[in-house]
Design a protein around this motif. Sequence first.
Motif, PDB file in Angstrom:
ATOM      1  N   UNK A 138       0.813  -1.211   0.000  1.00  0.00           N
ATOM      2  CA  UNK A 138       0.000   0.000   0.000  1.00  0.00           C
ATOM      3  C   UNK A 138       0.848   1.263   0.000  1.00  0.00           C
ATOM      4  N   UNK A 139       2.043   1.180   0.612  1.00  0.00           N
ATOM      5  CA  UNK A 139       2.922   2.341   0.688  1.00  0.00           C
ATOM      6  C   UNK A 139       3.545   2.676  -0.664  1.00  0.00           C
ATOM      7  N   UNK A 170      -3.753  10.104   6.066  1.00  0.00           N
ATOM      8  CA  UNK A 170      -2.962  10.631   7.172  1.00  0.00           C
ATOM      9  C   UNK A 170      -1.850  11.568   6.689  1.00  0.00           C
ATOM     10  N   UNK A 171      -1.227  11.208   5.559  1.00  0.00           N
ATOM     11  CA  UNK A 171      -0.084  11.988   5.075  1.00  0.00           C
ATOM     12  C   UNK A 171      -0.500  13.182   4.216  1.00  0.00           C
ATOM     13  N   UNK A 172      -1.562  13.003   3.419  1.00  0.00           N
ATOM     14  CA  UNK A 172      -1.998  14.071   2.510  1.00  0.00           C
ATOM     15  C   UNK A 172      -3.493  14.377   2.711  1.00  0.00           C
ATOM     16  N   UNK A 173      -3.886  14.844   3.882  1.00  0.00           N
ATOM     17  CA  UNK A 173      -5.324  15.058   4.155  1.00  0.00           C
ATOM     18  C   UNK A 173      -5.986  16.067   3.236  1.00  0.00           C
ATOM     19  N   UNK A 194       4.807   6.856  -4.939  1.00  0.00           N
ATOM     20  CA  UNK A 194       4.488   7.407  -6.257  1.00  0.00           C
ATOM     21  C   UNK A 194       4.056   8.859  -6.172  1.00  0.00           C
ATOM     22  N   UNK A 195       3.403   9.216  -5.088  1.00  0.00           N
ATOM     23  CA  UNK A 195       2.990  10.606  -4.863  1.00  0.00           C
ATOM     24  C   UNK A 195       4.180  11.485  -4.487  1.00  0.00           C
ATOM     25  N   UNK A 205      -1.834   7.452 -12.966  1.00  0.00           N
ATOM     26  CA  UNK A 205      -3.149   7.667 -12.365  1.00  0.00           C
ATOM     27  C   UNK A 205      -3.021   8.502 -11.090  1.00  0.00           C
ATOM     28  N   UNK A 206      -1.968   8.248 -10.329  1.00  0.00           N
ATOM     29  CA  UNK A 206      -1.709   9.048  -9.127  1.00  0.00           C
ATOM     30  C   UNK A 206      -1.404  10.496  -9.519  1.00  0.00           C
ATOM     31  N   UNK A 207      -0.611  10.669 -10.576  1.00  0.00           N
ATOM     32  CA  UNK A 207      -0.269  12.024 -11.034  1.00  0.00           C
ATOM     33  C   UNK A 207      -1.502  12.772 -11.538  1.00  0.00           C
ATOM     34  N   UNK A 208      -2.378  12.043 -12.259  1.00  0.00           N
ATOM     35  CA  UNK A 208      -3.562  12.677 -12.848  1.00  0.00           C
ATOM     36  C   UNK A 208      -4.683  12.875 -11.823  1.00  0.00           C
ATOM     37  N   UNK A 209      -4.695  12.058 -10.763  1.00  0.00           N
ATOM     38  CA  UNK A 209      -5.741  12.164  -9.743  1.00  0.00           C
ATOM     39  C   UNK A 209      -5.077  12.233  -8.365  1.00  0.00           C
ATOM     40  N   UNK A 210      -5.131  11.116  -7.638  1.00  0.00           N
ATOM     41  CA  UNK A 210      -4.446  11.025  -6.350  1.00  0.00           C
ATOM     42  C   UNK A 210      -4.320   9.555  -5.955  1.00  0.00           C
TER      43      UNK A 210
END
Length: 302
Positions: free
Chosen positions: A20-21, A258-261, A26-27, A86-91
């Motif tokens: 999961x990490x 938790x990290x990017x609320x 990637x973010x 997908x992370x870059x385009x969304x989250x």
Amino acid sequence: MPNAKLKHYLHLHFLVVIAGFTAILGELITIGALELVWYRMAMAGILMFIYIKVVRINIKITSKTFWQFSAAGIIIALHWITFFEAINQANVSIALAMFSSGAFFASFIEPIFFKRRILGYEIIFGIIVILGVVLITSSEMGYINGIILGLFSALFSTLFAVINGLFIEKHSATVISFYEFVSGVLFLTVFILLTGKSFNAEFFTLSTSDWIYLFILASICTAYAFIGSVEVMRYISPFTVILSYNLEPVYGIAIALMLFPETEKMSPQFYLGAILVLGTVLFDAVFKNYQRRRRKTNSINT
């Protein structure tokens, strides 16, 4: 011994948290998805090669097998590229929620490769997954590009997993993975060169934080996680391992919140859709295990 069993269960869930990490890294990594995957596969391939040499694993294969592994390596490269993009385009939340739809694709891809009929309950579960994806899509139209990329990522991941299910019957998991990493790097190298880019000083000039995150991604989240998941199957049933890995999106989304609320907080409709998808995936695994046990019991009784 109970304590030994508990240790292996804790190790398994640690591996799932690591999986999961991956999305979190990637973010955090600032380079593009294409470059990120090239570095990941190259560094993981080198680490895997060192491991092979240390434990003295025979990696000789036929040319036919090499090309089969190469095709799978390209598919996993495409999976990782679409996942990180997908992370870059969304989250992170969108990418992981869409990644959960892999079970839906598996219900149609597995029968083709393993030559079995499509089961009725798999179609029902697939429809529920579609409803979950529709809920997510309708509530987060601003992330439509990330949603589409996430679905393609899930498709490539499922295809890759099913193909590896065929490979593992005849070959070592470590050898399979090593050649897939190597072929993935070769494919990406050619692709990068064809797009007009070059492996110049700028390509290898990364920030210190990017180098650190990439090393963690390649070593802990790729090489170690793979070896660990194979090792833990010596002590825990494959079903339990697979079921636990279905929790990867849950752990990943929780960590992201938790990290990017500010960027990861989504609408209630998103979480309803995500719960539908994740719940269906988990129930599908439990139901299949129940069916398998019932068939086994019936065969013993007869």
